[in-house]
Design a protein around this motif. Sequence first.
Motif, PDB file in Angstrom:
ATOM      1  N   LEU A 122      -5.228   7.608   2.263  1.00  0.00           N
ATOM      2  CA  LEU A 122      -5.349   7.863   3.703  1.00  0.00           C
ATOM      3  C   LEU A 122      -6.354   6.912   4.346  1.00  0.00           C
ATOM      4  CD1 LEU A 122      -5.281  11.767   3.672  1.00  0.00           C
ATOM      5  CD2 LEU A 122      -3.483  10.251   4.547  1.00  0.00           C
ATOM      6  N   ASP A 123      -7.488   6.697   3.683  1.00  0.00           N
ATOM      7  CA  ASP A 123      -8.514   5.798   4.225  1.00  0.00           C
ATOM      8  C   ASP A 123      -8.004   4.358   4.324  1.00  0.00           C
ATOM      9  OD1 ASP A 123     -10.304   7.900   4.416  1.00  0.00           O
ATOM     10  OD2 ASP A 123     -11.435   7.361   2.613  1.00  0.00           O
ATOM     11  N   VAL A 124      -7.424   3.871   3.234  1.00  0.00           N
ATOM     12  CA  VAL A 124      -6.975   2.476   3.190  1.00  0.00           C
ATOM     13  C   VAL A 124      -5.823   2.258   4.168  1.00  0.00           C
ATOM     14  CG1 VAL A 124      -5.896   0.713   1.723  1.00  0.00           C
ATOM     15  CG2 VAL A 124      -7.815   2.064   0.846  1.00  0.00           C
ATOM     16  N   LEU A 125      -4.851   3.138   4.165  1.00  0.00           N
ATOM     17  CA  LEU A 125      -3.689   2.970   5.041  1.00  0.00           C
ATOM     18  C   LEU A 125      -4.075   3.113   6.512  1.00  0.00           C
ATOM     19  CD1 LEU A 125      -0.703   2.337   5.249  1.00  0.00           C
ATOM     20  CD2 LEU A 125      -0.235   4.791   4.942  1.00  0.00           C
ATOM     21  N   THR A 126      -4.978   4.013   6.820  1.00  0.00           N
ATOM     22  CA  THR A 126      -5.435   4.155   8.207  1.00  0.00           C
ATOM     23  C   THR A 126      -6.063   2.852   8.692  1.00  0.00           C
ATOM     24  OG1 THR A 126      -5.772   6.537   7.970  1.00  0.00           O
ATOM     25  CG2 THR A 126      -6.979   5.439   9.753  1.00  0.00           C
ATOM     26  N   GLY A 127      -6.945   2.282   7.900  1.00  0.00           N
ATOM     27  CA  GLY A 127      -7.574   1.013   8.271  1.00  0.00           C
ATOM     28  C   GLY A 127      -6.561  -0.114   8.394  1.00  0.00           C
ATOM     29  N   GLN A 128      -5.611  -0.137   7.492  1.00  0.00           N
ATOM     30  CA  GLN A 128      -4.593  -1.178   7.499  1.00  0.00           C
ATOM     31  C   GLN A 128      -3.743  -1.079   8.763  1.00  0.00           C
ATOM     32  OE1 GLN A 128      -1.091  -1.602   7.014  1.00  0.00           O
ATOM     33  NE2 GLN A 128      -1.256  -3.754   6.481  1.00  0.00           N
TER      34      GLN A 128
ATOM     35  N   LEU B 180      -1.882  10.213   9.943  1.00  0.00           N
ATOM     36  CA  LEU B 180      -2.721  10.061   8.754  1.00  0.00           C
ATOM     37  C   LEU B 180      -4.021  10.848   8.890  1.00  0.00           C
ATOM     38  CD1 LEU B 180      -2.156   6.243   8.158  1.00  0.00           C
ATOM     39  CD2 LEU B 180      -1.361   8.117   6.666  1.00  0.00           C
ATOM     40  N   LEU B 181      -4.587  10.828  10.085  1.00  0.00           N
ATOM     41  CA  LEU B 181      -5.851  11.537  10.313  1.00  0.00           C
ATOM     42  C   LEU B 181      -5.662  13.052  10.271  1.00  0.00           C
ATOM     43  CD1 LEU B 181      -7.385   9.298  13.120  1.00  0.00           C
ATOM     44  CD2 LEU B 181      -8.047   9.395  10.695  1.00  0.00           C
ATOM     45  N   ASN B 182      -4.437  13.520  10.464  1.00  0.00           N
ATOM     46  CA  ASN B 182      -4.173  14.960  10.448  1.00  0.00           C
ATOM     47  C   ASN B 182      -3.863  15.527   9.061  1.00  0.00           C
ATOM     48  OD1 ASN B 182      -4.598  15.543  13.174  1.00  0.00           O
ATOM     49  ND2 ASN B 182      -2.566  14.800  13.711  1.00  0.00           N
ATOM     50  N   PHE B 183      -3.678  14.640   8.072  1.00  0.00           N
ATOM     51  CA  PHE B 183      -3.448  15.145   6.715  1.00  0.00           C
ATOM     52  C   PHE B 183      -4.741  15.711   6.160  1.00  0.00           C
ATOM     53  CE2 PHE B 183       0.453  12.648   6.769  1.00  0.00           C
ATOM     54  CZ  PHE B 183       1.307  13.497   6.082  1.00  0.00           C
ATOM     55  N   LYS B 184      -4.635  16.877   5.583  1.00  0.00           N
ATOM     56  CA  LYS B 184      -5.805  17.512   4.970  1.00  0.00           C
ATOM     57  C   LYS B 184      -5.851  17.139   3.497  1.00  0.00           C
ATOM     58  CE  LYS B 184      -6.608  19.772   8.746  1.00  0.00           C
ATOM     59  NZ  LYS B 184      -7.034  18.892   9.773  1.00  0.00           N
TER      60      LYS B 184
ATOM     61  N   ILE C 217       0.830  -1.207   0.000  1.00  0.00           N
ATOM     62  CA  ILE C 217       0.000   0.000   0.000  1.00  0.00           C
ATOM     63  C   ILE C 217       0.865   1.258   0.000  1.00  0.00           C
ATOM     64  CG2 ILE C 217      -1.643   1.355   1.380  1.00  0.00           C
ATOM     65  CD1 ILE C 217      -2.844  -1.416   2.268  1.00  0.00           C
ATOM     66  N   VAL C 218       1.848   1.333   0.910  1.00  0.00           N
ATOM     67  CA  VAL C 218       2.639   2.569   1.000  1.00  0.00           C
ATOM     68  C   VAL C 218       3.501   2.790  -0.235  1.00  0.00           C
ATOM     69  CG1 VAL C 218       2.603   2.683   3.516  1.00  0.00           C
ATOM     70  CG2 VAL C 218       4.529   1.555   2.375  1.00  0.00           C
ATOM     71  N   ARG C 219       3.891   1.731  -0.898  1.00  0.00           N
ATOM     72  CA  ARG C 219       4.696   1.891  -2.111  1.00  0.00           C
ATOM     73  C   ARG C 219       3.892   2.505  -3.251  1.00  0.00           C
ATOM     74  NH1 ARG C 219       8.841  -3.272  -2.130  1.00  0.00           N
ATOM     75  NH2 ARG C 219      10.117  -2.454  -0.419  1.00  0.00           N
ATOM     76  N   LEU C 220       2.576   2.439  -3.171  1.00  0.00           N
ATOM     77  CA  LEU C 220       1.743   3.068  -4.199  1.00  0.00           C
ATOM     78  C   LEU C 220       1.891   4.587  -4.184  1.00  0.00           C
ATOM     79  CD1 LEU C 220      -1.534   0.953  -3.860  1.00  0.00           C
ATOM     80  CD2 LEU C 220       0.259   0.750  -5.624  1.00  0.00           C
ATOM     81  N   ALA C 221       2.251   5.143  -3.049  1.00  0.00           N
ATOM     82  CA  ALA C 221       2.376   6.600  -2.930  1.00  0.00           C
ATOM     83  C   ALA C 221       3.642   7.132  -3.595  1.00  0.00           C
ATOM     84  CB  ALA C 221       2.364   7.013  -1.464  1.00  0.00           C
ATOM     85  N   ALA C 222       4.626   6.265  -3.800  1.00  0.00           N
ATOM     86  CA  ALA C 222       5.919   6.718  -4.322  1.00  0.00           C
ATOM     87  C   ALA C 222       5.795   7.393  -5.688  1.00  0.00           C
ATOM     88  CB  ALA C 222       6.895   5.553  -4.395  1.00  0.00           C
ATOM     89  N   ALA C 223       4.949   6.875  -6.553  1.00  0.00           N
ATOM     90  CA  ALA C 223       4.843   7.396  -7.919  1.00  0.00           C
ATOM     91  C   ALA C 223       3.619   8.294  -8.113  1.00  0.00           C
ATOM     92  CB  ALA C 223       4.797   6.230  -8.909  1.00  0.00           C
ATOM     93  N   ARG C 224       3.029   8.709  -7.018  1.00  0.00           N
ATOM     94  CA  ARG C 224       1.810   9.524  -7.099  1.00  0.00           C
ATOM     95  C   ARG C 224       2.067  10.928  -6.564  1.00  0.00           C
ATOM     96  NH1 ARG C 224      -3.271   7.538  -8.356  1.00  0.00           N
ATOM     97  NH2 ARG C 224      -3.130   5.350  -8.911  1.00  0.00           N
ATOM     98  N   PRO C 225       1.258  11.890  -7.055  1.00  0.00           N
ATOM     99  CA  PRO C 225       1.390  13.257  -6.528  1.00  0.00           C
ATOM    100  C   PRO C 225       0.717  13.361  -5.152  1.00  0.00           C
ATOM    101  CG  PRO C 225      -0.326  13.181  -8.213  1.00  0.00           C
ATOM    102  CD  PRO C 225       0.284  11.806  -8.142  1.00  0.00           C
ATOM    103  N   VAL C 226       1.513  13.160  -4.113  1.00  0.00           N
ATOM    104  CA  VAL C 226       1.009  13.265  -2.743  1.00  0.00           C
ATOM    105  C   VAL C 226       1.879  14.272  -2.000  1.00  0.00           C
ATOM    106  CG1 VAL C 226       0.125  10.881  -2.719  1.00  0.00           C
ATOM    107  CG2 VAL C 226       2.399  11.346  -1.863  1.00  0.00           C
TER     108      VAL C 226
END
Length: 179
Positions: free
Chosen positions: A128-134, A174-178, A47-56
């Motif tokens: 944020l939703d998926v990673l928080t639950g995970q 994660l919950l604090n990210f807007k 899951i976290v590796r998906l963020a590497a190539a995304r505009p986050v």
Amino acid sequence: MRVVLAVVALLLTGCGSGATAAAPAYNAADVMFLQMLIPQNQQGIEIVRLAAARPVPAGLKELAAAIDSTQRTEVDDMKSWLRDWGRPETMDMNPQAHAGHGGMKMTAPDLVGALRTAPDSEFVRRFLDVLTGQQQGAVELARTENGTDGGVNAQARDLARRVVESRTAEVKQLLNFKV
């Protein structure tokens, strides 16, 4: 001479020596915890590796990279402990086998798949939703290791404590990210 013989007899029989049987190095709860946390962590890494190539946001990328590194180290440690104990790295795939640990805490594969294909405009919110639950699932699993019917291995129990502390802190972040 009689005193010496009496002392030797006491030492040989263990009477009065205060010796106790050695505590087991691990138990079934320790093995199950590690066998369940390994795939849970591996999914977290995916899951976290998906963020590497995304505009986050940069802070979210940093958190994802830290989670990746931590969970890879944990997986390596857990596999090593299981090998040392002569236990398999994989668990019994019968869901009933995990009832004592509250069942599997994995994120549904369809949620991970949907995250993988989410458009950039929706990715951060879904991530944020998926990673928080995970991460919350990892906390629930770790609490079983240190519970009343949990494990006895000091390393596994310490790992469980660290998982509860780190994942709880990560969830707060994660919950604090807007979005």
